[in-house]
Motif scaffolding. Structure first.
Motif, PDB file in Angstrom:
ATOM      1  N   GLY A   1     -11.036  13.214  -0.805  1.00  0.00           N
ATOM      2  CA  GLY A   1      -9.931  14.080  -0.266  1.00  0.00           C
ATOM      3  C   GLY A   1      -8.664  13.387  -0.008  1.00  0.00           C
ATOM      4  N   PRO A   2      -7.694  14.205   0.164  1.00  0.00           N
ATOM      5  CA  PRO A   2      -6.251  13.730   0.254  1.00  0.00           C
ATOM      6  C   PRO A   2      -6.132  12.798   1.461  1.00  0.00           C
ATOM      7  CG  PRO A   2      -6.368  16.098   0.568  1.00  0.00           C
ATOM      8  CD  PRO A   2      -7.678  15.808   0.177  1.00  0.00           C
ATOM      9  N   SER A   3      -6.904  13.130   2.481  1.00  0.00           N
ATOM     10  CA  SER A   3      -6.809  12.095   3.688  1.00  0.00           C
ATOM     11  C   SER A   3      -7.085  10.755   3.628  1.00  0.00           C
ATOM     12  CB  SER A   3      -7.492  12.856   4.906  1.00  0.00           C
ATOM     13  OG  SER A   3      -7.417  11.725   5.980  1.00  0.00           O
ATOM     14  N   HIS A   4      -8.415  10.844   2.698  1.00  0.00           N
ATOM     15  CA  HIS A   4      -8.923   9.388   2.269  1.00  0.00           C
ATOM     16  C   HIS A   4      -8.092   8.872   1.238  1.00  0.00           C
ATOM     17  CE1 HIS A   4     -11.729   6.860  -0.261  1.00  0.00           C
ATOM     18  NE2 HIS A   4     -12.121   6.549   0.863  1.00  0.00           N
ATOM     19  N   ALA A   5      -7.474   9.617   0.407  1.00  0.00           N
ATOM     20  CA  ALA A   5      -6.671   9.000  -0.583  1.00  0.00           C
ATOM     21  C   ALA A   5      -5.280   8.349  -0.158  1.00  0.00           C
ATOM     22  CB  ALA A   5      -6.177  10.089  -1.761  1.00  0.00           C
ATOM     23  N   ARG A   6      -4.914   9.007   1.050  1.00  0.00           N
ATOM     24  CA  ARG A   6      -3.684   8.424   1.676  1.00  0.00           C
ATOM     25  C   ARG A   6      -4.023   7.108   2.129  1.00  0.00           C
ATOM     26  NH1 ARG A   6      -1.779   7.681   6.687  1.00  0.00           N
ATOM     27  NH2 ARG A   6       0.402   7.972   6.981  1.00  0.00           N
ATOM     28  N   GLY A   7      -5.200   6.929   2.761  1.00  0.00           N
ATOM     29  CA  GLY A   7      -5.650   5.721   3.366  1.00  0.00           C
ATOM     30  C   GLY A   7      -5.767   4.716   2.415  1.00  0.00           C
ATOM     31  N   LEU A   8      -6.232   5.011   1.172  1.00  0.00           N
ATOM     32  CA  LEU A   8      -6.379   4.123   0.005  1.00  0.00           C
ATOM     33  C   LEU A   8      -5.036   3.638  -0.407  1.00  0.00           C
ATOM     34  CD1 LEU A   8      -9.338   5.442  -2.101  1.00  0.00           C
ATOM     35  CD2 LEU A   8      -9.337   3.713  -0.521  1.00  0.00           C
ATOM     36  N   ALA A   9      -4.011   4.617  -0.323  1.00  0.00           N
ATOM     37  CA  ALA A   9      -2.652   4.124  -1.049  1.00  0.00           C
ATOM     38  C   ALA A   9      -2.052   3.302  -0.154  1.00  0.00           C
ATOM     39  CB  ALA A   9      -1.902   5.605  -1.112  1.00  0.00           C
ATOM     40  N   VAL A  10      -2.169   3.524   1.310  1.00  0.00           N
ATOM     41  CA  VAL A  10      -1.563   2.461   2.404  1.00  0.00           C
ATOM     42  C   VAL A  10      -2.255   1.169   2.188  1.00  0.00           C
ATOM     43  CG1 VAL A  10      -1.456   1.901   4.762  1.00  0.00           C
ATOM     44  CG2 VAL A  10      -0.839   4.414   3.897  1.00  0.00           C
ATOM     45  N   GLU A  11      -3.587   1.327   1.920  1.00  0.00           N
ATOM     46  CA  GLU A  11      -4.401  -0.101   1.657  1.00  0.00           C
ATOM     47  C   GLU A  11      -3.656  -0.683   0.429  1.00  0.00           C
ATOM     48  OE1 GLU A  11      -8.795  -1.512   0.719  1.00  0.00           O
ATOM     49  OE2 GLU A  11      -8.747   0.439   1.819  1.00  0.00           O
ATOM     50  N   ALA A  12      -3.861  -0.021  -0.642  1.00  0.00           N
ATOM     51  CA  ALA A  12      -3.270  -0.651  -1.723  1.00  0.00           C
ATOM     52  C   ALA A  12      -1.991  -1.145  -1.812  1.00  0.00           C
ATOM     53  CB  ALA A  12      -2.923   0.328  -3.147  1.00  0.00           C
ATOM     54  N   ILE A  13      -0.806  -0.563  -0.994  1.00  0.00           N
ATOM     55  CA  ILE A  13       0.515  -1.201  -0.426  1.00  0.00           C
ATOM     56  C   ILE A  13       0.181  -2.566   0.089  1.00  0.00           C
ATOM     57  CG2 ILE A  13       2.428  -0.982   0.303  1.00  0.00           C
ATOM     58  CD1 ILE A  13       1.993   2.072  -0.217  1.00  0.00           C
ATOM     59  N   ASP A  14      -0.703  -2.616   1.123  1.00  0.00           N
ATOM     60  CA  ASP A  14      -0.744  -3.622   1.675  1.00  0.00           C
ATOM     61  C   ASP A  14      -1.594  -4.589   1.228  1.00  0.00           C
ATOM     62  OD1 ASP A  14       0.416  -2.324   4.254  1.00  0.00           O
ATOM     63  OD2 ASP A  14      -1.301  -1.634   4.868  1.00  0.00           O
ATOM     64  N   ARG A  15      -2.331  -4.383   0.299  1.00  0.00           N
ATOM     65  CA  ARG A  15      -3.123  -5.454  -0.420  1.00  0.00           C
ATOM     66  C   ARG A  15      -2.331  -6.019  -1.454  1.00  0.00           C
ATOM     67  NH1 ARG A  15      -9.156  -4.440  -3.231  1.00  0.00           N
ATOM     68  NH2 ARG A  15      -9.289  -6.679  -4.238  1.00  0.00           N
ATOM     69  N   TYR A  16      -1.688  -5.441  -2.174  1.00  0.00           N
ATOM     70  CA  TYR A  16      -0.950  -5.800  -3.401  1.00  0.00           C
ATOM     71  C   TYR A  16       0.491  -6.171  -3.119  1.00  0.00           C
ATOM     72  CZ  TYR A  16      -5.289  -4.391  -5.518  1.00  0.00           C
ATOM     73  OH  TYR A  16      -6.738  -4.356  -5.842  1.00  0.00           O
TER      74      TYR A  16
END
Length: 843
Positions: free
Chosen positions: A789-804
């Motif tokens: 869902g979009p809430s989980h997708a938002r968390g993954l997007a933030v995680e990707a920005i922080d990780r990469y």
């Protein structure tokens, strides 16, 4: 897409191994193994072709003109060397090219134009990372290098014109050679595929050459309509030859551990495989002989050349409704995903352009695609409230997707407050479905009824056997209640069917395998239950496979109805109680290294030296009826075909019919039906054994009795089923399960595969050592690919920005690496629009 790690010499063997004798003939006219390109914002430029030695140097990370290393180079076996995609098309395009020289010339030119456009797009959109560890940022690359390897046939010597496009891992940015950010390239695959297909499909010269010989192209698939009936026969022979080659290679590697076969050995396998697969045919000795063989085979199959020119009535670009196409692209993405990036949009846009039957010059189609992409991006809603998200991060969604998720959460909260919902979770093997029989007796004892639904019809059949009552797929229940929907997520309501079971206050609506339920179906289901006052029970496991598409229903229910959650403890499936405890540790994902060590101690891990050796062993296991779970459809197909050939050789199966996918199927084979058909009485992923074949169709037997599959159904919807994906295995319980673990495995698929066997579950990995296999296993349990869902997708997007790292938007003036001067080119007109500053939605 393949990300190649390892030795440069092995890469050279790889491209030469994919070259059949036809390519040896054709390439005598060329100057090398690969074409070389450089690209920047100034454009794409072709450089001197590379021979084998030069190509090997290029892969290793050296400048082929100066011999200098491109920065600091890793020398270990895990160094990334290049990212590869294949530029190809339907087999019928290659068949048409084999028949007509002008079609071949136009097709080759269109493929090259597609490859150069992909290279140029990647030069504009790829990044590298700079800065100290922990504080890196992503910056645009200023120059990339690419190699293009042209092949005219498949490994099996069938017509298959294609290009291997390889992007070198060393890129120029910020005054130095640096490493390509491969995650960003991987997340751009949809754009790469879309551009490659549309660039050929809309090419004026290619389309004119095809039409001149009386052929028509299907706008949706791109297939040459007149040649499509014959492609499957070529595919069947190709699969047989490839399986033979794989078998020879597996045996050779067992006899020569640690060695790599050279071109002469591979060509000997090629000739032997051809002779074994086609013993009544003379082995061609040149590309010309092979092409004549293709034409003869088409004639033998009954093909006749069209006698009149096809009409060339193509859609003018000016007639396209650009806003409608942009919206349709978003609708198509939203029907399957909660979040996407601009590259996903570009890929969807290119597919729509090709399907619209547009024919235009590359620059014209390019402008159309960029305009539609910009319109679609501007209609999206950003999930993160920051403007430094890298373009490859999937941080875009749509109002419709967010509305569904918002409404679903509201329904869950409302049902929980009214005590109309229960969430039951339990590990694999906890007996969740089996306990439903007792629940049904209790419900019926107090005058109620229990309606059981599942996300798939196969799961419904499994549940029916264990529960003892009628079950149905969710889709069927919704359809009976008058709900309709299309592939782009548009829903409507009609009059309910008289056969629709009532969902009133006396009804307990049980959703088994609820973890695989998609959000649209869940919202519709809960709305029906809410309207009638029915009680709802969601039963599943969030650690097993999620929905195909937008899922996360169980996650949302557990989050917003925590007081209504019940956990089933204990695992009863396995004969060894110690393995039951180990399966729970896999489920949690905690300390995967220790889990791997325990599996090794128990003999639950097999390490193979190569993929062909692993495939060879798993084909033997599958042919004996043991469950084999693979990552991808391609892996499943190769194992299935090898298992089928083994059974044919041992007289346990025969070849009777060829499917559209080129699979040979006959008496004695294990097959799966891949399409629900109420009239025939079969379900998607249902397993059967072939009894016989006649003009009436395929006579099959399964757990639900005996059926006759009509020839049309067999051609389109039947496949061999000796091996399966994790989605096909979920819900099954067998004695032994063999699980292929690799780059495409995720935590959920590995957990599902390793919990199917009551007595034994074995993981099969290709690795250089136990330590390498252990690292791969840990990586697998660190991958979360579920769309929740979009809430989980938002968390993954933030995680990707922080990780990469965040992306620096401002591109520095290009400072060229040492080398010859380059010709200027027009500045590209399109740049992705700035992200909106509107706040993201966190449900």
């Amino acid at each position: 897409m393949k990300i190649y790690h390892g030795a440069a010499a092995a890469a050279r063997h790889y491209v030469e191994a994919d070259r059949s004798r036809a390519d040896d003939y054709y390439l005598t006219e060329g100057s090398g193994v690969a074409m070389r390109f450089t690209a920047s914002l100034d454009g794409v430029e072709r450089r001197a072709d590379m021979d084998g030695d030069t190509y090997e140097q290029w892969v290793a990370g050296f400048d082929v003109e100066t011999g200098a290393a491109k920065g600091r180079l890793r020398t270990d076996g895990q160094a990334v060397r290049f990212v590869e995609v294949t530029v190809n098309g339907p087999k019928t395009w290659s068949l048409a090219a084999a028949l007509h020289d002008d079609v071949a010339a136009a097709y080759d030119a269109a493929q090259m134009a597609a490859a150069e456009e992909i290279i140029g797009w990647l030069a504009e959109h790829t990044t590298t990372r700079v800065g100290p560890c922990g504080r890196q940022v992503q910056v645009p690359v200023e120059q990339i290098e690419a190699a293009v390897v042209r092949h005219f046939s498949s490994r099996a010597g069938d017509p298959h014109r294609h290009l291997h496009l390889q992007i070198n891992a060393r890129v120029w940015a910020h005054d130095a050679w640096r490493g390509l950010h491969t995650v960003g390239v991987r997340d751009s695959l949809e754009a790469i595929n879309g551009i490659g297909h549309a660039a050929v499909m809309t090419n004026p010269e290619f389309r004119a050459a095809v039409a001149a010989h009386g052929y028509t192209l299907d706008p949706e698939s791109g297939e040459v309509t007149e040649l499509a009936p014959y492609a499957s026969k070529f595919s069947a022979r190709s699969k047989q030859i490839e399986a033979n080659i794989d078998r020879y290679e597996a045996q050779w590697r067992r006899d020569h551990p640690g060695e790599e076969p050279g071109p002469a050995i591979r060509q000997a396998w090629d000739r032997r495989a051809w002779a074994d697969a086609r013993p009544d045919k003379v082995v061609p000795v040149s590309g010309a002989d092979l092409r004549n063989r293709w034409i003869d085979e088409l004639i033998e199959l009954g093909f006749h050349l069209p006698t009149r020119r096809a009409s060339a009535s193509w859609t003018p670009i000016g007639l396209l409704d650009r806003d409608a196409l942009a919206k349709r692209a978003i609708d198509r993405l939203g029907a399957q995903h909660s979040a996407w990036n601009a590259a996903d949009i570009r890929g969807e846009v290119e597919k729509l352009i090709a399907a619209s039957d547009v024919v235009a010059r590359g620059a014209v189609r390019h402008e159309l695609a960029e305009d539609l992409t910009a319109r679609a991006v501007s209609a999206c809603i950003p999930l993160v409230d920051r403007d430094d998200a890298a373009e490859h991060v999937r941080a875009l969604s749509s109002p419709e997707v967010l509305a569904v998720a918002f409404d679903l959460v509201a329904q869950i909260i409302r049902s929980a407050e009214r005590e109309k919902m229960t969430v039951v979770e339990g590990a694999a093997g906890a007996g969740k479905t089996r306990r439903l029989a007792a629940t049904r007796e209790q419900v019926e004892a107090r005058g109620g009824r229990m309606v059981v639904v599942t996300p798939t019809r196969k799961a419904a059949q499994v549940a029916a056997g264990e529960v003892g009552s009628e079950t149905r797929a969710v889709a069927k229940l919704l359809h009976e209640h008058g709900l309709r929907w299309d592939d782009e997520g548009h829903w409507s309501r009609t009059q309910p069917s008289p056969s629709a079971p009532p969902l009133d206050s006396r009804t307990l609506l049980v959703v088994d395998e609820a973890g695989m339920l998609d959000q649209d179906s869940a919202r519709a289901l809960l709305a029906l239950a809410d309207a009638g006052g029915a009680q709802v029970a969601l039963i599943g496991d969030r650690h097993q496979l999620p929905a195909v598409g937008r899922g996360g229903v169980l996650d949302l229910a557990a989050r917003y109805a925590p007081d209504r959650c019940v956990e089933y403890g204990g695992v009863h499936r396995f004969t060894d109680p110690a393995y039951a405890d180990l399966s729970l540790r896999m489920r949690s994902g905690a300390k995967p290294g220790e889990v791997f060590d325990e599996l090794v101690r128990r003999g639950g891990v097999v390490i193979h030296a190569s993929d062909v050796e692993r495939q060879d062993l798993l084909a033997v296991k599958a042919s004996r009826g043991e469950l084999v779970v693979a990552d991808t459809r391609e892996q499943v197909g190769r194992i299935n075909h090898a298992a089928h050939r083994l059974r044919v050789v041992t007289a346990q199966a025969v070849d009777s019919v060829v499917t559209a996918a080129g699979e040979q199927i006959g008496r004695g084979d294990t097959i799966a039906t891949r399409h629900n058909d109420a009239e025939v009485g079969v379900a998607n992923r249902e397993i059967w054994t072939v009894i016989d074949w006649s003009a009436a169709g395929l006579n099959i037997r399964g757990e639900n009795g005996q059926r006759v599959l009509p020839p049309a159904y067999v051609h389109e919807h039947v496949e061999l089923a000796y091996a399966t994906t994790a989605y096909g295995a979920q819900g099954s319980t067998v004695a032994t399960s063999h699980v292929l673990i690799g780059d495409h495995s995720g935590a959920a698929s590995a957990y599902v595969g390793m919990t199917r066997g009551r007595e034994r579950n074995v993981a099969h990995l290709v690795a250089e050592s136990v330590e390498d296999a252990r690292r791969q296993w840990i990586d697998v349990f660190g991958r979360d690919r579920a769309d929740l869902g979009p809430s989980h997708a938002r968390g993954l997007a933030v995680e990707a920005i922080d990780r990469y790292g965040p992306q620096v938007r401002q591109r520095r003036p290009a400072i060229r690496p040492p080398g010859p001067p380059r010709r200027p080119a027009p500045e590209p007109a399109y740049r992705p629009p700035n992200r909106s500053s509107a706040p993201g939605l966190g449900l």
